[in-house]
Design a protein around this motif. Sequence first.
Motif, PDB file in Angstrom:
ATOM      1  N   ILE A  33      -6.595   0.905  -7.950  1.00  0.00           N
ATOM      2  CA  ILE A  33      -5.308   0.480  -7.994  1.00  0.00           C
ATOM      3  C   ILE A  33      -4.677   0.487  -6.492  1.00  0.00           C
ATOM      4  N   MET A  34      -4.929   1.514  -5.831  1.00  0.00           N
ATOM      5  CA  MET A  34      -4.277   1.803  -4.572  1.00  0.00           C
ATOM      6  C   MET A  34      -5.183   0.757  -3.628  1.00  0.00           C
TER       7      MET A  34
ATOM      8  N   TRP B 108       1.617   7.134  -6.604  1.00  0.00           N
ATOM      9  CA  TRP B 108       0.568   7.446  -7.506  1.00  0.00           C
ATOM     10  C   TRP B 108       0.190   9.121  -7.262  1.00  0.00           C
TER      11      TRP B 108
ATOM     12  N   ILE C 179      -5.530  -2.608  -4.387  1.00  0.00           N
ATOM     13  CA  ILE C 179      -5.182  -3.900  -4.716  1.00  0.00           C
ATOM     14  C   ILE C 179      -4.536  -4.492  -3.566  1.00  0.00           C
TER      15      ILE C 179
ATOM     16  N   LEU D  84       2.511   1.639  -3.200  1.00  0.00           N
ATOM     17  CA  LEU D  84       1.498   2.197  -4.527  1.00  0.00           C
ATOM     18  C   LEU D  84       1.009   3.802  -4.135  1.00  0.00           C
TER      19      LEU D  84
ATOM     20  N   THR E  74       0.775  -1.146   0.027  1.00  0.00           N
ATOM     21  CA  THR E  74       0.069  -0.070  -0.080  1.00  0.00           C
ATOM     22  C   THR E  74       1.035   1.250   0.006  1.00  0.00           C
TER      23      THR E  74
ATOM     24  N   GLU F 264      -9.559   5.459 -11.039  1.00  0.00           N
ATOM     25  CA  GLU F 264      -8.722   4.449 -11.224  1.00  0.00           C
ATOM     26  C   GLU F 264      -7.648   4.263 -10.210  1.00  0.00           C
ATOM     27  N   LYS F 265      -7.264   5.440  -9.730  1.00  0.00           N
ATOM     28  CA  LYS F 265      -6.299   5.219  -8.522  1.00  0.00           C
ATOM     29  C   LYS F 265      -6.588   4.897  -7.507  1.00  0.00           C
TER      30      LYS F 265
END
Length: 151
Positions: free
Chosen positions: A94-95, A81, A97, A77, A74, A90-91
Motif C-alpha cells: 500500500i505504501m 499506517w 502505491i 500513507l 507517500t 500489505e502495508k
Amino acid sequence: MWNRQSWMHIYLPIILGGLIYTLFRVDTLLIFKVYKLFQIDSIIHQIRAISVNLDIPSFVKYSLPDGLWVYAFTYFLVSMWRFDEDSGKEKYLIMGIPLLLGGGAEILQLFIHQMGTFDVQDLLISLLAFAAAYIAAKPLKARIEGEIEYG
C-alpha cells in the motif's frame, strides 16, 4: 489527531504542484477543465498572463510537480499506517502505491509514447520524493502513535 506539520507535508506540496501546473504548463491539462467547471477559468487565464514572462527552470516546470505529488501521497500513507509487526507485508504494498503510480507511469512512457516522454530526471524525482516522505513521516508516526485510534 494530526498536527499542523503533517498537513504541511500533505497539502502544501499538492498546492505548490497545482500552482506550477496552473501558472507554467499548457492549458490543455485536466486542471483547466476543473477551473472551467467551477467557472474560474477567466481568472486563471488573467493570472497566467502575469506569469507568462517568468522564466523558471524546466525541472521546476516539468519534474517537480510529480515529485511533490508522490511526496504528499507517500507521507499521507506512511503517517496513517501502523508500524507494528502485525501489519504484515500489505502495508509495504500500500505504501508503494505513490511510487508505483509516479515512477511506474514514467517507465510506461518508454513503451507508450502517447502518455508522454520518458525522462530519467522524472523517475529520480519520484524515487527521491518517495524516500524523503517515508523518512519524514516515520518520526511523526512514532510521536503520534498513541494519539490516533486505528480500526
